[in-house]
Design a protein around this motif. Structure first.
Motif, short mmCIF file in Angstrom:
data_model
loop_
_atom_site.label_atom_id
_atom_site.label_comp_id
_atom_site.label_asym_id
_atom_site.label_seq_id
_atom_site.Cartn_x
_atom_site.Cartn_y
_atom_site.Cartn_z
N ALA A 32 -59.15 26.68 44.88
CA ALA A 32 -59.84 27.37 43.77
C ALA A 32 -58.99 28.53 43.26
N LEU A 33 -58.38 29.29 44.15
CA LEU A 33 -57.51 30.39 43.72
C LEU A 33 -56.29 29.87 42.97
N SER A 34 -55.70 28.81 43.44
CA SER A 34 -54.54 28.22 42.74
C SER A 34 -54.94 27.75 41.35
N GLU A 35 -56.09 27.11 41.24
CA GLU A 35 -56.57 26.63 39.95
C GLU A 35 -56.83 27.83 39.01
N MET A 36 -57.45 28.88 39.54
CA MET A 36 -57.73 30.07 38.75
C MET A 36 -56.43 30.73 38.26
N LEU A 37 -55.44 30.83 39.15
CA LEU A 37 -54.16 31.42 38.77
C LEU A 37 -53.44 30.56 37.73
N ASP A 38 -53.55 29.25 37.87
CA ASP A 38 -52.94 28.36 36.87
C ASP A 38 -53.57 28.54 35.51
N GLN A 39 -54.87 28.78 35.47
CA GLN A 39 -55.57 28.99 34.17
C GLN A 39 -55.19 30.32 33.54
N LEU A 40 -54.81 31.29 34.36
CA LEU A 40 -54.42 32.59 33.81
C LEU A 40 -53.05 32.55 33.15
N GLN A 41 -52.25 31.58 33.49
CA GLN A 41 -50.89 31.49 32.92
C GLN A 41 -50.86 30.84 31.59
#
Length: 176
Positions: free
Chosen positions: A167-176
Motif C-alpha cells: 500500500a505504501l509503495s502504491e501510494m508513493l507511486d501515485q505521488l510521482q
C-alpha cells in the motif's frame, strides 16, 4: 522496533511439560513446528508424490485452504530410494492446536492426508486426535536449536507487513 535474529537451544523432550498429545515444545524464534521421519508403505511413494500434486492443485484453486493451520512453511521429502518420508512444518500454534486444526481441516475439506501412506499411521486419525498426535510424536525428530531471522513473528504479522508495504509503495507511486 528492530528485530534482531535470534536462536534458541531446546531442552530434551524428557524435560518438557506434557500436553494433550505429548511434550509441549516451547515457542522458539522460528515459531512452533515439528519434523517427522517415517517409513513409506511399500509401493506408496508415487501416491505420496501424487498427493503433493493434488495438494498443490487444491491450493491453486483455494490459496487459503491451509490457512487454519497458521503455517509458515511445509517441506516434504522422500528419500532412501523413496522408502522414507520426512515432513517438516513451521507454524504459529502449539502442537496440540495444530493437531486439532489439521484434523478439522481435513474433515471439513473431505480429504485424506498423505500420512495415510506411512507405515503405522492410524486408520482412525479423523476421529482420534490422540492417535494422530501419538503417531507424530513417535516419529518426531526434535530440534535441539532453532533460529529465526525475524524471531517470534507470526505468519499473519508477516502478511500484514507485506500488505502495508504494498500500500505504501502504491501510494508513493501515485505521488510521482
Amino acid at each position: 522496533m528492530e528485530l534482531k535474529p535470534q536462536a534458541a537451544v531446546l531442552p530434551k523432550e524428557a524435560d518438557l511439560e506434557q500436553g494433550k498429545y505429548g511434550p509441549v515444545f516451547p515457542k522458539t524464534p522460528a515459531c512452533y513446528g515439528f519434523t517427522i521421519v517415517a517409513k513409506v508403505k511399500p509401493g506408496r511413494a508415487e501416491a505420496m508424490r501424487e498427493y503433493g500434486n493434488t495438494l498443490a492443485a487444491a491450493l491453486e484453486e483455494d490459496p487459503y485452504l491451509l490457512a487454519p493451520l497458521k503455517l509458515h512453511y511445509l517441506r516434504w521429502v522422500l528419500f532412501d530410494d523413496d522408502t522414507r518420508f520426512m515432513y517438516q512444518g513451521i507454524f504459529d500454534t502449539d502442537f496440540d492446536k495444530y493437531t486439532e486444526d489439521a484434523i478439522a481441516l481435513f474433515g471439513k475439506a473431505r480429504v485424506s492426508t498423505a500420512f495415510e501412506n506411512l507405515e503405522g499411521f492410524p486408520e482412525d486419525w479423523k476421529t482420534n486426535p490422540e492417535a494422530f498426535g501419538r503417531f507424530v510424536r513417535e516419529h518426531h525428530c526434535p530440534s535441539f536449536i532453532e533460529y529465526g531471522e525475524y524471531p517470534f513473528v507470526t505468519a499473519d504479522e508477516i502478511k500484514k507487513a507485506l500488505r502495508i508495504k504494498s500500500a505504501l509503495s502504491e501510494m508513493l507511486d501515485q505521488l510521482q
